[in-house]
Each structure stands twice: as C-alpha cells, then as structure tokens.
Design an enzyme around this catalytic site. Structure first.
Site: not given
Length: 305
Positions: A64, A108, A131
């Site tokens: 990422k 994460q 997200d």
C-alpha cells in the site's frame, strides 16, 4: 477494461477477467489525477497504521505504501509494537484526524486481541475513512449517499462493470455476508438495480441458488467451495477468496471457486491470484483521492462510477 461484454451469452470457455491489467490501468489514471491535483495545489495524503508484526499485514502495508508513493500521494507510515495500548492507538488516530495534510487513514486489520477494532474504526474521521468501514459510511452506502466505499467490493464492481456495463434486472448472488465484502457489495449491486441474494452458512440448497445467478460472487473463505455445476452458463463469476490449499503435494493459492470447473461454464471469471486482489489497493488510492477532493472542496479528476 479490455473485457468484452458477454451480454449473457456463453462460449466454450469463460473470458478471464484480468484484475492485474485493470488495476494497472486504474493506477495510471490515478497518477494522472494526482498530477492534476498537485498542479492545483493539492497533494492527497494517506496515513497507514500497522500495529504488531503480523507477516501478511506487513506485506499488505508495504504494498500500500509503495503504491501510494508511485501514485504521487503523500505517504505517512505509523508502525507500532503489538504491545501498543488501545488508548495510545486512539490518540494517534485523533492526531491523524486533525492533521491537515492527511486525507485518508487506514488502520490495518487484524489488530491485537486487546484492542477493540470496532472502537478504533469508529474513531476515524468518516471523511478520512478510506477503508469505508466507519458506521457513518456504512449507513450512507445503505441509503445511497456519497459514502467512501470499502475497497474490495468497489474493486469487484469495477470488474463486473468492465464485463457488462448495464446490470439492471440481473440476478446477483453473493456467497458470504461479511461486513468487509458481502454486505457492502450487496448495496452496490442494489444501486445497479440488480436483484440481490446474500447467501451464508445457514443457506439451504446453496448450489440451486447459485445456478440462478447472472452474477455470482464468492467471498466465503472456503477453498473451491463453488463447483462448476453450481454456475449458470454464461454467468459473471467473481472470486474474492484467497486460500492456501495443497495440490499434488505443494501449497498453492486457490479461490473460493473451482477454477477449472467454473471456466468451462461461466461467461467471465476472475482468476486467483490476479483477479480481485490487485484491485483492492488501487481502490484504496482512488478513495484517498476522492476523500482529498471532498475535504478541500475541489472537483475530482476521476469519475465516481
């Protein structure tokens, strides 16, 4: 996206949906979009937070960060030890919420067991929740509002619409009801006027249900659960699963769909690997650009489709 519209027709072998190629095209589009924004005085910023040293999470985070730098975004990386307290993590999120140069925040998952993931998700500014997991974004998605959409379902939709642009009236079956994939993808398909069924572990006669699907999405985490004879001829099959399974004494990655069986029946099919996976990071960066434009009140150089 270089995938022909099947329009429900069926040939002897499914068209493979090359997610890696589609993602590469999207990354190129995103780099151009960031260059456009930089010229207008805005450089989107993405903050990625990793707690602990889970090997898979570490790989995801590195990818990422690498992709965000390649796209021209500002990248902020916060790597915390597994002993980090929930209070300290929430304090970091509060600082990132207030940071003017941070437009997107990604924590994460999974988090260490002593940290409440739902509390952490809810603490992120919804406008920076790239997200798409914050309750406010979940609610906006269900109401048809301008939500930041979870990355994997968004990637699935881009792949589906690359095969067939008009989805109204089609029967869609999603096998898997997770908050991360199944539920948000159902909302996205409803927006396209599909008739949507979400199947799960309690569903009776799953094979018969799958056979009625014009669009079949497997996101259940069971290796090769969906067999070829479960699939309607000519259907679009999206395999979200990534599982390790033993084949001929070797470990290999397989999806939730029996690839060989499905390829003989489906109209279009995502492989594993190389299908949905590459789209997730591309959609994360896409969300970050959208978030930056909304926060700073500028027009986005990329579309919302």
């Amino acid at each position: 996206m270089n995938v022909q519209d099947t329009k429900g027709s069926h040939t002897s072998e499914a068209t493979l949906i090359d997610g890696a190629a589609v993602a590469a095209g999207l990354h190129s589009e995103l780099r151009s979009a960031v260059e456009n924004l930089v010229e207008r005085g805005l450089t989107p910023g993405l903050a990625v937070v990793l707690v602990g040293n889970d090997p898979a999470s570490s790989v995801y985070v590195r990818n990422k960060i690498r992709r965000s730098v390649e796209a021209g975004l500002r990248s902020f990386h916060h790597e915390l030890p597994s002993t980090t307290s929930e209070t300290d993590l929430l304090s970091l999120i509060d600082r990132l919420n207030s940071a003017h140069d941070v437009d997107g925040i990604l924590v994460q998952l999974p988090l260490p067991s002593h940290i409440d993931a739902q509390k952490v998700t809810a603490a992120i500014d919804p406008a920076k929740d790239v997200d798409g997991f914050h309750p406010m974004n979940v609610g906006k998605l269900s109401l048809g509002g301008g939500a930041l959409v979870p990355c994997t379902p968004l990637g699935c939709m881009l792949l589906i619409k690359g095969v067939r642009s008009q989805l109204a009236g089609l029967n869609a079956v999603i096998v898997g009801r997770s908050n991360i994939v199944g539920k948000p993808l159902a909302q996205l398909l409803l927006r396209e006027n599909c008739t949507v069924t979400v199947a799960h572990s309690r569903t009776e006669d799953l094979p018969s249900l799958c056979r009625r699907a014009d669009i079949l999405v497997a996101a259940v985490g069971q290796p090769e659960l969906i067999r070829g004879d479960w699939i309607k001829p000519g259907a679009i099959v999206i395999d979200v699963g990534i599982n390790r399974a033993e084949h001929e004494g070797r470990q290999k990655l397989v999806g939730d769909v029996d690839f060989a069986g499905a390829r003989a029946v489906a109209g279009a099919l995502t492989p594993v690997p190389g299908g949905v996976g590459p789209m997730t990071i591309a959609c994360l960066l896409r969300n970050t650009i959208h978030a930056a434009c909304r926060r700073h009140g500028v027009s986005s150089p990329i579309g919302n489709s």
